[in-house]
Design a protein around this motif. Structure first.
Motif, PDB file in Angstrom:
ATOM      1  N   GLN A 170      30.866  64.134 -13.420  1.00  0.00           N
ATOM      2  CA  GLN A 170      30.940  62.682 -13.272  1.00  0.00           C
ATOM      3  C   GLN A 170      29.599  62.035 -12.924  1.00  0.00           C
ATOM      4  OE1 GLN A 170      33.945  61.441 -10.540  1.00  0.00           O
ATOM      5  NE2 GLN A 170      33.887  59.325 -11.232  1.00  0.00           N
ATOM      6  N   ASP A 171      28.750  62.704 -12.165  1.00  0.00           N
ATOM      7  CA  ASP A 171      27.484  62.098 -11.744  1.00  0.00           C
ATOM      8  C   ASP A 171      26.294  62.607 -12.565  1.00  0.00           C
ATOM      9  OD1 ASP A 171      27.769  64.610 -10.630  1.00  0.00           O
ATOM     10  OD2 ASP A 171      26.726  64.106  -8.777  1.00  0.00           O
ATOM     11  N   VAL A 172      26.527  62.880 -13.843  1.00  0.00           N
ATOM     12  CA  VAL A 172      25.467  63.341 -14.733  1.00  0.00           C
ATOM     13  C   VAL A 172      24.425  62.225 -14.905  1.00  0.00           C
ATOM     14  CG1 VAL A 172      26.663  62.629 -16.844  1.00  0.00           C
ATOM     15  CG2 VAL A 172      25.025  64.502 -16.929  1.00  0.00           C
ATOM     16  N   SER A 173      23.162  62.600 -14.962  1.00  0.00           N
ATOM     17  CA  SER A 173      22.088  61.613 -15.111  1.00  0.00           C
ATOM     18  C   SER A 173      21.868  61.294 -16.598  1.00  0.00           C
ATOM     19  CB  SER A 173      20.789  62.135 -14.507  1.00  0.00           C
ATOM     20  OG  SER A 173      20.253  63.173 -15.311  1.00  0.00           O
ATOM     21  N   ALA A 174      21.200  60.186 -16.844  1.00  0.00           N
ATOM     22  CA  ALA A 174      20.882  59.786 -18.214  1.00  0.00           C
ATOM     23  C   ALA A 174      20.000  60.833 -18.891  1.00  0.00           C
ATOM     24  CB  ALA A 174      20.197  58.424 -18.215  1.00  0.00           C
ATOM     25  N   ALA A 175      19.060  61.405 -18.141  1.00  0.00           N
ATOM     26  CA  ALA A 175      18.179  62.440 -18.704  1.00  0.00           C
ATOM     27  C   ALA A 175      18.985  63.663 -19.126  1.00  0.00           C
ATOM     28  CB  ALA A 175      17.102  62.826 -17.693  1.00  0.00           C
ATOM     29  N   GLU A 176      19.955  64.073 -18.288  1.00  0.00           N
ATOM     30  CA  GLU A 176      20.804  65.214 -18.631  1.00  0.00           C
ATOM     31  C   GLU A 176      21.635  64.915 -19.878  1.00  0.00           C
ATOM     32  OE1 GLU A 176      22.470  67.503 -14.881  1.00  0.00           O
ATOM     33  OE2 GLU A 176      22.454  65.328 -14.513  1.00  0.00           O
ATOM     34  N   VAL A 177      22.159  63.701 -19.951  1.00  0.00           N
ATOM     35  CA  VAL A 177      22.961  63.319 -21.107  1.00  0.00           C
ATOM     36  C   VAL A 177      22.119  63.401 -22.375  1.00  0.00           C
ATOM     37  CG1 VAL A 177      24.180  61.392 -22.227  1.00  0.00           C
ATOM     38  CG2 VAL A 177      24.620  61.926 -19.825  1.00  0.00           C
ATOM     39  N   MET A 178      20.897  62.888 -22.338  1.00  0.00           N
ATOM     40  CA  MET A 178      20.034  62.956 -23.520  1.00  0.00           C
ATOM     41  C   MET A 178      19.697  64.406 -23.887  1.00  0.00           C
ATOM     42  SD  MET A 178      19.736  60.200 -25.101  1.00  0.00           S
ATOM     43  CE  MET A 178      18.623  60.847 -26.331  1.00  0.00           C
ATOM     44  N   GLN A 179      19.461  65.245 -22.891  1.00  0.00           N
ATOM     45  CA  GLN A 179      19.213  66.669 -23.173  1.00  0.00           C
ATOM     46  C   GLN A 179      20.436  67.308 -23.822  1.00  0.00           C
ATOM     47  OE1 GLN A 179      18.175  68.223 -19.323  1.00  0.00           O
ATOM     48  NE2 GLN A 179      15.999  67.754 -19.553  1.00  0.00           N
ATOM     49  N   ASN A 180      21.615  66.957 -23.321  1.00  0.00           N
ATOM     50  CA  ASN A 180      22.851  67.520 -23.857  1.00  0.00           C
ATOM     51  C   ASN A 180      23.115  67.016 -25.276  1.00  0.00           C
ATOM     52  OD1 ASN A 180      23.133  68.791 -21.398  1.00  0.00           O
ATOM     53  ND2 ASN A 180      24.601  67.317 -20.599  1.00  0.00           N
ATOM     54  N   ILE A 181      22.849  65.734 -25.529  1.00  0.00           N
ATOM     55  CA  ILE A 181      23.007  65.179 -26.876  1.00  0.00           C
ATOM     56  C   ILE A 181      22.066  65.900 -27.835  1.00  0.00           C
ATOM     57  CG2 ILE A 181      22.568  63.132 -28.306  1.00  0.00           C
ATOM     58  CD1 ILE A 181      23.623  61.435 -25.952  1.00  0.00           C
ATOM     59  N   THR A 182      20.827  66.079 -27.412  1.00  0.00           N
ATOM     60  CA  THR A 182      19.835  66.772 -28.238  1.00  0.00           C
ATOM     61  C   THR A 182      20.279  68.197 -28.539  1.00  0.00           C
ATOM     62  OG1 THR A 182      18.068  65.403 -27.335  1.00  0.00           O
ATOM     63  CG2 THR A 182      17.411  67.476 -28.357  1.00  0.00           C
ATOM     64  N   ALA A 183      20.773  68.884 -27.537  1.00  0.00           N
ATOM     65  CA  ALA A 183      21.225  70.273 -27.726  1.00  0.00           C
ATOM     66  C   ALA A 183      22.389  70.334 -28.720  1.00  0.00           C
ATOM     67  CB  ALA A 183      21.631  70.879 -26.388  1.00  0.00           C
ATOM     68  N   VAL A 184      23.319  69.417 -28.607  1.00  0.00           N
ATOM     69  CA  VAL A 184      24.462  69.384 -29.528  1.00  0.00           C
ATOM     70  C   VAL A 184      23.982  69.083 -30.946  1.00  0.00           C
ATOM     71  CG1 VAL A 184      26.537  68.056 -30.139  1.00  0.00           C
ATOM     72  CG2 VAL A 184      26.202  68.832 -27.782  1.00  0.00           C
ATOM     73  N   MET A 185      23.073  68.135 -31.079  1.00  0.00           N
ATOM     74  CA  MET A 185      22.567  67.770 -32.402  1.00  0.00           C
ATOM     75  C   MET A 185      21.766  68.897 -33.040  1.00  0.00           C
ATOM     76  SD  MET A 185      21.533  63.776 -31.780  1.00  0.00           S
ATOM     77  CE  MET A 185      20.786  63.575 -33.399  1.00  0.00           C
ATOM     78  N   GLN A 186      21.031  69.657 -32.234  1.00  0.00           N
ATOM     79  CA  GLN A 186      20.235  70.769 -32.762  1.00  0.00           C
ATOM     80  C   GLN A 186      21.123  71.859 -33.363  1.00  0.00           C
ATOM     81  OE1 GLN A 186      17.889  71.729 -29.294  1.00  0.00           O
ATOM     82  NE2 GLN A 186      16.109  70.645 -30.089  1.00  0.00           N
ATOM     83  N   GLN A 187      22.341  71.963 -32.883  1.00  0.00           N
ATOM     84  CA  GLN A 187      23.276  72.980 -33.379  1.00  0.00           C
ATOM     85  C   GLN A 187      24.020  72.523 -34.633  1.00  0.00           C
ATOM     86  OE1 GLN A 187      23.344  76.068 -32.045  1.00  0.00           O
ATOM     87  NE2 GLN A 187      21.709  75.309 -30.746  1.00  0.00           N
ATOM     88  N   ASP A 188      23.831  71.269 -35.036  1.00  0.00           N
ATOM     89  CA  ASP A 188      24.536  70.705 -36.181  1.00  0.00           C
ATOM     90  C   ASP A 188      23.591  70.608 -37.374  1.00  0.00           C
ATOM     91  OD1 ASP A 188      27.118  69.090 -37.011  1.00  0.00           O
ATOM     92  OD2 ASP A 188      25.384  67.929 -37.717  1.00  0.00           O
ATOM     93  N   GLN A 189      23.992  71.180 -38.514  1.00  0.00           N
ATOM     94  CA  GLN A 189      23.140  71.193 -39.701  1.00  0.00           C
ATOM     95  C   GLN A 189      22.748  69.796 -40.151  1.00  0.00           C
ATOM     96  OE1 GLN A 189      25.260  73.458 -42.669  1.00  0.00           O
ATOM     97  NE2 GLN A 189      23.508  74.825 -42.869  1.00  0.00           N
ATOM     98  N   LYS A 190      23.667  68.876 -40.113  1.00  0.00           N
ATOM     99  CA  LYS A 190      23.426  67.530 -40.628  1.00  0.00           C
ATOM    100  C   LYS A 190      22.556  66.697 -39.697  1.00  0.00           C
ATOM    101  CE  LYS A 190      26.227  64.496 -43.361  1.00  0.00           C
ATOM    102  NZ  LYS A 190      27.576  64.047 -43.657  1.00  0.00           N
ATOM    103  N   LEU A 191      22.672  66.891 -38.395  1.00  0.00           N
ATOM    104  CA  LEU A 191      21.976  66.032 -37.429  1.00  0.00           C
ATOM    105  C   LEU A 191      20.732  66.663 -36.818  1.00  0.00           C
ATOM    106  CD1 LEU A 191      25.058  64.463 -35.602  1.00  0.00           C
ATOM    107  CD2 LEU A 191      23.719  63.498 -37.486  1.00  0.00           C
TER     108      LEU A 191
END
Length: 159
Positions: free
Chosen positions: A134-155
């Motif tokens: 619940q108290d995730v920071s904006a920086a962590e969210v961006m790192q997590n978004i980047t990690a998810v996108m790196q695992q996706d062929q299209k993104l």
């Protein structure tokens, strides 16, 4: 809605305002006129001279006026998600898989129109990994978004 689009617009404007040496250090007549001076008023005046005369833009395209575009730009300002209330709106939109804040995020990340629905779906499917607590920071969210996108062929091409 207005806040999300305003945040995206401010993010876009702040990229150029806070980028380190667009066109390289010393690019444009404003830098020449105010060379050696420091402080916010002088930087503002140099930016105005460069912007109103178009000489920095000309210098970047022609390789003149002290401009060199071979270096990478950097950004040291706040991320879109750090702005007040935007992280919550993005979280709500990711939970549903659609919404204006999620669209503003995808636009600010340079994701093309044809890939945005895939982006929305991927963010929705990986919501728990992107917002692990619940108290995730904006920086962590961006790192997590980047990690998810790196695992996706299209993104992966966007990160």
């Amino acid at each position: 809605m207005k806040r999300a689009f305003l945040a995206a617009a401010l993010l876009g404007a702040s990229f150029s305002a806070h980028a380190v040496a667009p066109g390289g250090p010393g690019c444009g007549w404003g830098n020449l006129i105010f060379e050696g001076k420091s402080g916010m008023p002088v930087h503002l005046l140099a930016t105005i001279v460069n912007g109103t005369s178009g000489n920095a833009t000309f210098g970047m395209t022609s390789g003149t006026n002290g401009c060199d575009t071979s270096g990478a730009l950097t950004y040291s300002g706040e991320s879109l998600l750090s702005m007040n209330g935007v992280l919550e709106e993005v979280a709500q939109d990711m939970a549903t898989g659609q919404g204006e804040a999620l669209t503003a995020l995808s636009v600010s990340m340079g994701i093309s129109t044809q890939d945005r629905s895939h982006f929305n779906g991927l963010m929705h499917d990986n919501f728990a990994a992107i917002f692990p607590h619940q108290d995730v920071s904006a920086a962590e969210v961006m790192q997590n978004i980047t990690a998810v996108m790196q695992q996706d062929q299209k993104l992966a091409k966007y990160v």
